[in-house]
Design an enzyme around this catalytic site. Structure first.
Site, PDB file in Angstrom:
ATOM      1  N   GLU A 100       0.828  -1.206   0.000  1.00  0.00           N
ATOM      2  CA  GLU A 100       0.000   0.000   0.000  1.00  0.00           C
ATOM      3  C   GLU A 100       0.858   1.250   0.000  1.00  0.00           C
ATOM      4  O   GLU A 100       2.015   1.243   0.427  1.00  0.00           O
ATOM      5  CB  GLU A 100      -0.932  -0.010   1.213  1.00  0.00           C
ATOM      6  N   CYS A 113       3.381   8.614   1.395  1.00  0.00           N
ATOM      7  CA  CYS A 113       3.951   7.621   2.310  1.00  0.00           C
ATOM      8  C   CYS A 113       4.229   6.360   1.500  1.00  0.00           C
ATOM      9  O   CYS A 113       3.315   5.710   1.006  1.00  0.00           O
ATOM     10  CB  CYS A 113       2.955   7.377   3.442  1.00  0.00           C
ATOM     11  N   CYS A 120       6.855  -7.276   6.438  1.00  0.00           N
ATOM     12  CA  CYS A 120       7.924  -6.719   7.278  1.00  0.00           C
ATOM     13  C   CYS A 120       8.471  -7.819   8.175  1.00  0.00           C
ATOM     14  O   CYS A 120       7.767  -8.755   8.518  1.00  0.00           O
ATOM     15  CB  CYS A 120       7.344  -5.595   8.138  1.00  0.00           C
ATOM     16  N   CYS A 124       6.637  -5.476  15.129  1.00  0.00           N
ATOM     17  CA  CYS A 124       6.296  -4.518  16.190  1.00  0.00           C
ATOM     18  C   CYS A 124       4.853  -4.793  16.615  1.00  0.00           C
ATOM     19  O   CYS A 124       3.974  -4.952  15.775  1.00  0.00           O
ATOM     20  CB  CYS A 124       6.432  -3.076  15.687  1.00  0.00           C
ATOM     21  N   CYS A 127       1.764  -2.609  15.411  1.00  0.00           N
ATOM     22  CA  CYS A 127       1.704  -2.268  13.986  1.00  0.00           C
ATOM     23  C   CYS A 127       1.012  -3.362  13.181  1.00  0.00           C
ATOM     24  O   CYS A 127       1.343  -4.542  13.303  1.00  0.00           O
ATOM     25  CB  CYS A 127       3.126  -2.064  13.454  1.00  0.00           C
ATOM     26  N   GLY A 175       7.075  -1.996   5.677  1.00  0.00           N
ATOM     27  CA  GLY A 175       8.452  -2.476   5.604  1.00  0.00           C
ATOM     28  C   GLY A 175       9.450  -1.608   6.344  1.00  0.00           C
ATOM     29  O   GLY A 175       9.129  -0.524   6.822  1.00  0.00           O
ATOM     30  N   GLU A 176      10.663  -2.132   6.456  1.00  0.00           N
ATOM     31  CA  GLU A 176      11.749  -1.422   7.125  1.00  0.00           C
ATOM     32  C   GLU A 176      12.743  -0.975   6.046  1.00  0.00           C
ATOM     33  O   GLU A 176      13.488  -1.802   5.491  1.00  0.00           O
ATOM     34  CB  GLU A 176      12.413  -2.353   8.156  1.00  0.00           C
ATOM     35  N   SER A 207      12.069   6.739   7.778  1.00  0.00           N
ATOM     36  CA  SER A 207      11.780   6.308   9.140  1.00  0.00           C
ATOM     37  C   SER A 207      12.294   4.894   9.360  1.00  0.00           C
ATOM     38  O   SER A 207      12.087   4.016   8.526  1.00  0.00           O
ATOM     39  CB  SER A 207      10.264   6.354   9.373  1.00  0.00           C
ATOM     40  N   SER A 229      11.614   5.401  15.014  1.00  0.00           N
ATOM     41  CA  SER A 229      10.437   4.896  15.722  1.00  0.00           C
ATOM     42  C   SER A 229      10.877   4.443  17.104  1.00  0.00           C
ATOM     43  O   SER A 229      11.169   3.273  17.323  1.00  0.00           O
ATOM     44  CB  SER A 229       9.825   3.727  14.946  1.00  0.00           C
ATOM     45  N   LEU A 230      10.912   5.381  18.039  1.00  0.00           N
ATOM     46  CA  LEU A 230      11.463   5.071  19.367  1.00  0.00           C
ATOM     47  C   LEU A 230      10.427   4.351  20.236  1.00  0.00           C
ATOM     48  O   LEU A 230      10.649   3.228  20.667  1.00  0.00           O
ATOM     49  CB  LEU A 230      11.959   6.362  20.030  1.00  0.00           C
ATOM     50  N   ASN A 306      -3.141   4.198  16.330  1.00  0.00           N
ATOM     51  CA  ASN A 306      -4.227   3.922  15.386  1.00  0.00           C
ATOM     52  C   ASN A 306      -4.629   2.462  15.507  1.00  0.00           C
ATOM     53  O   ASN A 306      -3.797   1.576  15.310  1.00  0.00           O
ATOM     54  CB  ASN A 306      -3.773   4.224  13.949  1.00  0.00           C
ATOM     55  N   CYS A 349      -0.991   5.793  10.121  1.00  0.00           N
ATOM     56  CA  CYS A 349       0.266   5.130  10.528  1.00  0.00           C
ATOM     57  C   CYS A 349      -0.019   3.778  11.152  1.00  0.00           C
ATOM     58  O   CYS A 349      -0.832   3.669  12.071  1.00  0.00           O
ATOM     59  CB  CYS A 349       1.000   5.936  11.598  1.00  0.00           C
TER      60      CYS A 349
HETATM   61  N1  SAH Z   1       9.770   0.281   9.695  1.00  0.00           N
HETATM   62  C1  SAH Z   1       9.908   1.722   9.681  1.00  0.00           C
HETATM   63  C2  SAH Z   1       8.964   2.372   8.698  1.00  0.00           C
HETATM   64  C3  SAH Z   1       7.493   2.292   9.076  1.00  0.00           C
HETATM   65  S1  SAH Z   1       7.017   3.878   9.551  1.00  0.00           S
HETATM   66  C4  SAH Z   1       9.736   2.241  11.080  1.00  0.00           C
HETATM   67  O1  SAH Z   1       9.402   1.456  11.955  1.00  0.00           O
HETATM   68  O2  SAH Z   1       9.999   3.406  11.318  1.00  0.00           O
HETATM   69  C5  SAH Z   1       5.476   3.646  10.263  1.00  0.00           C
HETATM   70  C6  SAH Z   1       5.357   4.442  11.545  1.00  0.00           C
HETATM   71  O3  SAH Z   1       4.054   4.226  12.116  1.00  0.00           O
HETATM   72  C7  SAH Z   1       6.365   3.990  12.561  1.00  0.00           C
HETATM   73  O4  SAH Z   1       6.783   5.048  13.356  1.00  0.00           O
HETATM   74  C8  SAH Z   1       5.517   3.030  13.357  1.00  0.00           C
HETATM   75  O5  SAH Z   1       6.088   2.771  14.598  1.00  0.00           O
HETATM   76  C9  SAH Z   1       4.210   3.764  13.447  1.00  0.00           C
HETATM   77  N2  SAH Z   1       3.099   2.899  13.789  1.00  0.00           N
HETATM   78  C10 SAH Z   1       3.008   1.569  13.606  1.00  0.00           C
HETATM   79  N3  SAH Z   1       1.823   1.104  14.033  1.00  0.00           N
HETATM   80  C11 SAH Z   1       1.150   2.156  14.493  1.00  0.00           C
HETATM   81  C12 SAH Z   1      -0.146   2.315  15.041  1.00  0.00           C
HETATM   82  N4  SAH Z   1      -0.972   1.282  15.168  1.00  0.00           N
HETATM   83  N5  SAH Z   1      -0.534   3.551  15.403  1.00  0.00           N
HETATM   84  C13 SAH Z   1       0.293   4.607  15.232  1.00  0.00           C
HETATM   85  N6  SAH Z   1       1.520   4.520  14.708  1.00  0.00           N
HETATM   86  C14 SAH Z   1       1.957   3.309  14.344  1.00  0.00           C
END
Ligand code: SAH
Length: 380
Positions: A100, A113, A120, A124, A127, A175-176, A207, A229-230, A306, A349
């Protein structure tokens, strides 16, 4: 990369690769570089896919090109629009795999985006994409193809110098990106090229969940903005919600951030922090975050969680988010709360997911055999 009909796809090739492809196809060596530049202009500045309109090429060359080459796009197998204007395309690539891509319009600009992988590896816990296995990396052409397709839909050819609705790119889709860095890098260099799409590195943000050994290279080779993504300030919590932390813990991650090439107060790293009720959203967490960021030119982006079907978390309360943001802000960091966009079409996100599944080698071979048998009209 040959397309299904055997023609070579020019999308995603560097200028040098285009020139080499021309020579391999029998075009004269001495003009190959010039021809590659002309093609580049048509492909990336004008968005043209049809060789017959490439009037800077001789007519017979246009015909030869169409026989041997193509300029692909991913197919948009679904096109959804949110009440807030956010648009999500489900893209189908040549082998049928899907990912997507989301356009987030603002008043006078907009971000795309972009996905870097189908699925992936990171798992996480908050996600949606993380519930998919990695199916495969996207090629450079498939990554650039997302930008091309969005431009097609937004009618932004030839590349407008200003007033673009696709003005920014965030590598924040599925993806990463740092686990597919070669292809991401090749694609972003095409996107940044001044004689084509021409989106500057200052308008591109990559990111990462924290692939520490790749961070330096990302800065040195691309110089794009970095987002991390901390999501947690303690290893015991981050180990659970971002399992990559077990490999690259917070301390190592922040050390890599502190030495990110090109970092300054004018060019800060964005720390993304998803607000999960009762998990990472206390005042103590906010204070610890401030302590951790000390010395790093940083801004913090708070992302309300989200939801998605079956997600094991809830979003923090508005009050908790406000308190958290105030603590970070009062310590001198910008700490905006990201407005969720496109939630109604599952485009916000962390909500992206496609139906692609990883298939075993045996399955792929079986499918191929079935296809071949069907093509030859044989019983399977
Ligand atoms: N793999 C990379 C690129 C993905 S960016 C990364 O982790 O940074 C997607 C962003 O959305 C990341 O910051 C991720 O942590 C955040 N994200 C993932 N699931 C989410 C959710 N359910 N609600 C809000 N943010 C989320």
């Amino acid at each position: 990369m040959p397309s299904a009909d055997g023609r070579t796809d020019l999308l995603g090739l560097t200028r040098a690769e285009i020139a080499a492809a021309l020579i391999a196809a029998g075009e004269p060596e001495k003009s190959a570089r010039m021809r590659a530049n002309q093609l580049w202009h048509w492909i990336y500045y004008r968005g043209v896919r049809d060789f017959s309109v490439m009037t800077t090429l001789a007519k017979d060359m246009r015909e030869r090109m169409a026989e041997k080459f193509c300029i692909s796009r991913p197919q948009a197998s679904r096109d959804l629009q949110s009440v807030d204007g956010t648009r999500k395309w489900l893209l189908k690539f040549a082998d049928g795999e899907e990912a997507e891509c989301v356009h987030i319009p603002e008043e006078d600009r907009g971000a795309l985006c972009v996905s870097s992988q189908v699925g992936c590896t990171l798992t996480c816990r908050f996600c949606h994409t993380g519930t998919m296995k990695l199916v495969r990396n996207l090629s450079a052409g498939e990554i650039v193809g997302q930008v091309m397709l969005a431009r097609d839909h937004l009618n932004e050819w030839p590349s407008p110098p200003e007033g673009r609705m696709l003005s920014n790119i965030v590598m924040m889709g599925m993806g990463e990106p740092l686990y597919n860095f070669d292809n991401v890098s090749k694609a972003l260099k095409i996107v940044m090229d001044n004689e084509g799409i021409a989106i500057s590195k200052r308008r591109i943000t990559l990111s990462t969940a924290g692939v520490v050994p790749m961070i330096e290279r990302c800065g040195a080779e691309l110089g794009v903005n970095l987002a991390i993504s901390l999501h947690a300030v303690r290893d015991d919590i981050r180990d659970v919600i971002v399992p990559l932390n077990k490999k690259y813990p917070i301390k190592e991650l922040l050390a890599a951030c502190a030495s990110y090439p090109g970092l300054s107060n004018a060019r800060r790293i964005t720390f993304e922090y998803v607000m999960l009720k009762g998990i990472n959203d206390s005042a103590a967490d906010a204070k610890e975050l401030v302590r951790l960021l000390k010395g790093i030119p940083a801004k913090v982006n708070l992302i309300p969680f989200n939801p998605w079907p079956g997600a094991p978390y809830e979003c923090s309360s508005d009050e908790a988010i406000r308190k958290f943001s105030d603590i970070v802000f009062n310590a001198g960091y910008s700490s905006p709360v990201r407005t969720p966009r496109g939630r109604d079409i599952m485009a916000a996100c962390g909500q992206l997911k496609s139906a692609s599944v990883k298939r075993s080698k045996a399955e792929i071979l079986r499918e191929q055999a079935a296809k071949e048998a069907a093509a030859a009209n044989l019983p399977v």
